[in-house]
Design a protein around this motif. Sequence first.
Motif, PDB file in Angstrom:
ATOM      1  N   ALA A  64       1.079   7.361 -59.005  1.00 35.03           N
ATOM      2  CA  ALA A  64       0.292   8.531 -58.584  1.00 35.03           C
ATOM      3  C   ALA A  64      -0.263   9.245 -59.810  1.00 35.03           C
ATOM      4  N   ARG A  74     -10.046  11.805 -57.618  1.00 31.87           N
ATOM      5  CA  ARG A  74      -9.901  13.256 -57.394  1.00 31.87           C
ATOM      6  C   ARG A  74     -11.021  13.757 -56.486  1.00 31.87           C
ATOM      7  N   ARG A 114      -4.741  14.915 -69.447  1.00 33.98           N
ATOM      8  CA  ARG A 114      -5.929  14.231 -68.914  1.00 33.98           C
ATOM      9  C   ARG A 114      -7.121  15.199 -68.902  1.00 33.98           C
TER      10      ARG A 114
HETATM   11  O1   DC Z   1       3.959  16.292 -57.148  1.00 37.68           O
HETATM   12  P1   DC Z   1       4.163  14.763 -57.204  1.00 37.68           P
HETATM   13  O2   DC Z   1       5.253  14.323 -58.136  1.00 37.68           O
HETATM   14  O3   DC Z   1       4.323  14.177 -55.843  1.00 37.68           O
HETATM   15  O4   DC Z   1       2.776  14.207 -57.790  1.00 37.68           O
HETATM   16  C1   DC Z   1       2.617  12.862 -58.151  1.00 37.68           C
HETATM   17  C2   DC Z   1       1.478  12.725 -59.133  1.00 37.68           C
HETATM   18  O5   DC Z   1       0.235  13.030 -58.490  1.00 37.68           O
HETATM   19  C3   DC Z   1       1.532  13.650 -60.339  1.00 37.68           C
HETATM   20  O6   DC Z   1       2.254  13.076 -61.409  1.00 37.68           O
HETATM   21  C4   DC Z   1       0.093  13.879 -60.682  1.00 37.68           C
HETATM   22  C5   DC Z   1      -0.646  13.677 -59.394  1.00 37.68           C
HETATM   23  N1   DC Z   1      -1.122  14.942 -58.796  1.00 37.68           N
HETATM   24  C6   DC Z   1      -2.312  15.458 -59.267  1.00 37.68           C
HETATM   25  O7   DC Z   1      -2.879  14.915 -60.197  1.00 37.68           O
HETATM   26  N2   DC Z   1      -2.839  16.570 -58.691  1.00 37.68           N
HETATM   27  C7   DC Z   1      -2.206  17.192 -57.697  1.00 37.68           C
HETATM   28  N3   DC Z   1      -2.759  18.298 -57.147  1.00 37.68           N
HETATM   29  C8   DC Z   1      -0.965  16.700 -57.229  1.00 37.68           C
HETATM   30  C9   DC Z   1      -0.437  15.567 -57.811  1.00 37.68           C
END
Ligand code: DC
Length: 226
Positions: free
Chosen positions: A102, A112, A190
């Motif tokens: 993820a 995104r 990022r």
């Molecule tokens: O909150 P989580 O651990 O379930 O999220 C998994 C990944 O998803 C996290 O490492 C980065 C991405 N993420 C993101 O980029 N933007 C978000 N709003 C939520 C999660």
Amino acid sequence: MSASSSTSVLAPVIAIDGPSASGKGTVAQLVAEKLGFHYLDSGALYRIVALAAQQQQVNWSEAEALGTLAKTLDIRFKDGEIYLNDALITELVRTEEIGRGASEVAVHVPVRAALLDLQHSFRKPPGLVGDGRDIGSVVFTDAKLKIFLTASVEIRAERRYKQLKNKGLNADYDKILTDLQQRDLRDSARSASPLIQTPDALLLDTTQRDIQQAVDFVLTAYKKLS
Ligand code: DC
């Protein structure tokens, strides 16, 4: 339609952003329950993209292919469960491997962009509590309350370690710590929607606070605005 009748009042949003394993998901769900608001776990969406990509043999580095895939997903959240194309995937998206995936697919702009409208569709009366990395900074910039929820990486690793142990799963503290450090770095460094504390977000450090204290902090801050 006149200009005034087209400007409907949008449901209020509470945005809770923060790093992995900070407890923001639990806090967000409890706050949503208490207020009778809807809940959006945006991290789950990125996890679903990573899982679907794995199932369809699309590499987590292929930005355009992942963006196309993200646009076609049939995702459903119901009674605490997650369905992808009618298949139950709640447990499948919760693994450490898919968490890493993820974080990898989330660096890509097409991914995104594909998930943005989907996230906006969760905003419904009487309100929404959303958690993630960019809920307050990008997805709902007009959120009524923005919280940046964090804790030291060591305490987050310790909590994750205990969580896994309590489930009877194998856990290696040092590996969890290294993994969280890498994920923090990837999510914050990022260029597309990095994890940041915006100037209008309240800092909630849970290193020395338990879940209930964190929930009370958010509810008190929200009541002050009402
Ligand atoms: O909150 P989580 O651990 O379930 O999220 C998994 C990944 O998803 C996290 O490492 C980065 C991405 N993420 C993101 O980029 N933007 C978000 N709003 C939520 C999660």
